[in-house]
Design a protein around this motif. Structure first.
Motif, PDB file in Angstrom:
ATOM      1  N   SER A 259       1.017  -1.065   0.140  1.00  0.00           N
ATOM      2  CA  SER A 259       0.542  -0.096   0.116  1.00  0.00           C
ATOM      3  C   SER A 259       1.362   0.479  -0.245  1.00  0.00           C
ATOM      4  CB  SER A 259      -0.697   0.182   0.808  1.00  0.00           C
ATOM      5  OG  SER A 259      -1.530  -1.451   1.470  1.00  0.00           O
TER       6      SER A 259
ATOM      7  N   ARG B 134      -4.831   5.488   1.976  1.00  0.00           N
ATOM      8  CA  ARG B 134      -4.543   4.670   1.514  1.00  0.00           C
ATOM      9  C   ARG B 134      -5.070   4.006   0.086  1.00  0.00           C
ATOM     10  NH1 ARG B 134      -5.432  -1.679   4.435  1.00  0.00           N
ATOM     11  NH2 ARG B 134      -4.128  -2.686   3.082  1.00  0.00           N
TER      12      ARG B 134
ATOM     13  N   ASP C 116      -3.811   1.575  -3.359  1.00  0.00           N
ATOM     14  CA  ASP C 116      -3.125   0.579  -3.472  1.00  0.00           C
ATOM     15  C   ASP C 116      -2.504   0.258  -4.206  1.00  0.00           C
ATOM     16  OD1 ASP C 116      -2.643  -1.884  -5.175  1.00  0.00           O
ATOM     17  OD2 ASP C 116      -3.945  -3.573  -4.632  1.00  0.00           O
TER      18      ASP C 116
END
Length: 432
Positions: free
Chosen positions: A326, A338, A340
């Protein structure tokens, strides 16, 4: 903290100068800038690397690649508060986060005073005013710090880079960049990498201050105080410019390998019009470079080619923190985020306090949030509203908060199990 954007000030001056009458409010529903549609937050499991003991924090982002990773923090109990000079004023502000090396914490105030503070006791070891003879104290607000090879390298608002003996504060050399250059310098491999706001990146010999080489972009108009600095790892040096251009070069010789432009702004948000500046220092993590502008874009680039791997439609003004698949950052509308690391898609976004006033017609003071730093399993954000907040990296849930007297003026840094942050009223605060 007063967040005075150049474009906003210009617009205000034009309105006052023209004596324009107040126009009636437009009809329709007012939509807050955070009310745009976004994916639902997900508490996605994460496998973080073990927290490492780091005795130093030698430059912005914790290392020359700006990827500090997961560091160890013993606690968040206040340890000391040491005055380090001038705090924020209407004309000057602190832009340097502290750096830590050799048992000392180094700071730069809003008036070009450099201090070395004992990391153990908070006592002042030495102070050096780097204001040039031709200027008055406080005229050159801004700058940053980096440590390497026994020296402290300081950029300032007068457009210079200075090298100080880290043990005594004695000035070893000064290099004039011929333009304002307040981004934090980066030290790696015997060189100091610096940025000037006329569209140039510099590589200086750390021993003598002489220019090894430069790289150039186009100049830009509005930009943010402090600015973003170069990231360096191995053979690579990556330079961010106020024009939105990011250039990848060989660290040895400065040969340009690739160029990418980070452009775009958040739709419907006026701040996106103000500046194209790269606000988040490049972060090199393996074969990737993460970088964001101040108006609504964070991107991942391939380090070898500069090819864009993904684009997230939100901005950032501090280096992102990649960890456990992340990336974490505070976005351009004050949300801890946050995303990916493989795709850039949002996993969760958590609102942080945005404005001091509740009445939208009186929005004047916007809270600023610095960080995060990933320490002992938590994300820590230092804020100008006078709070140090901790969040769960899995869900984004608030897990704790402690008072931050004076409000934050810098990102938090962690070294030797202690967290350090500079406050708006000119104090170095330590928590452990």
């Amino acid at each position: 903290m007063r967040n005075t954007r150049p474009a906003a000030l210009l617009a205000l001056a034009l309105l006052v100068g023209c004596g324009a009458a107040q126009e009636p409010a437009l009809p329709g529903t007012r939509i807050a800038i955070r009310d745009e549609a976004q994916a639902a937050n997900v508490a996605r499991p994460i496998s973080l690397p073990a927290a490492r003991q780091n005795p130093t924090w030698p430059m912005r982002g914790g290392a020359s690649d700006h990827a500090a990773g997961h560091v160890a923090l013993s606690g968040l109990t206040p340890a000391f508060a040491t005055p380090i000079g001038q705090g924020d004023t209407r004309r000057a502000r602190i832009t340097a986060e502290p750096v830590v090396a050799g048992g000392l914490v180094f700071t730069l105030d809003a008036s070009s005073l450099v201090s070395a503070v004992s990391a153990a006791s908070g006592g002042i070891a030495w102070q050096t005013d780097i204001t040039p003879p031709y200027a008055r104290s406080g005229q050159g607000s801004g700058g940053g710090l980096a440590f390497g090879d026994g020296r402290l390298f300081v950029s300032d608002g007068f457009g210079r880079v200075s090298a100080l003996d880290a043990a005594t504060g004695t000035v070893a050399w000064v290099q004039d960049l011929d333009a304002p250059g307040s981004a934090a310098p980066t030290y790696a491999g015997g060189r100091v990498y610096a940025m000037s706001r006329d569209g140039r990146g510099w590589a200086l010999d750390a021993r003598t201050g002489r220019i090894d080489w430069t790289v150039e972009s186009v100049t830009a108009g509005a930009n943010f105080s402090g600015g973003a600095g170069a990231a360096v790892t191995g053979d690579w040096a990556v330079f961010p410019f106020a024009s939105g251009e990011v250039i990848g070069t060989f660290a040895e010789g400065g040969l340009r390998r690739w160029s990418a432009v980070i452009a775009g702004s958040r739709p419907g948000f006026a701040q996106g019009i103000a500046a194209t500046d790269i606000g988040a220092d490049p972060v090199i993590d393996g074969s990737r470079v993460y970088v964001g502008n101040a108006s609504g874009r964070v991107v991942a680039l391939d380090l070898d080619t500069g090819e864009r791997l993904w684009t997230a439609t939100q901005g950032a003004t501090s280096p992102v923190v990649p960890a456990g698949g992340s990336v974490f950052f505070v976005n351009d509308i004050g949300q801890l985020t946050r995303a990916d690391a493989a795709t850039g898609t949002s996993v969760w976004q958590v609102d942080l306090p945005l404005f001091e006033e509740d009445n939208p017609r009186r929005y004047q003071t916007r809270w600023v949030h610095y960080g995060p730093v990933l320490a002992s399993g938590r994300l820590i954000v230092a804020s100008s509203d006078g709070v140090l907040r901790s969040f769960d990296p899995v869900s984004g849930a608030l897990t704790g908060q402690v008072p931050l007297p004076g409000g934050a003026a810098s990102a938090p840094v962690v070294a030797g199990g202690t967290l350090y942050v500079v406050s708006e009223d000119g104090q170095l605060l330590a928590f452990r």
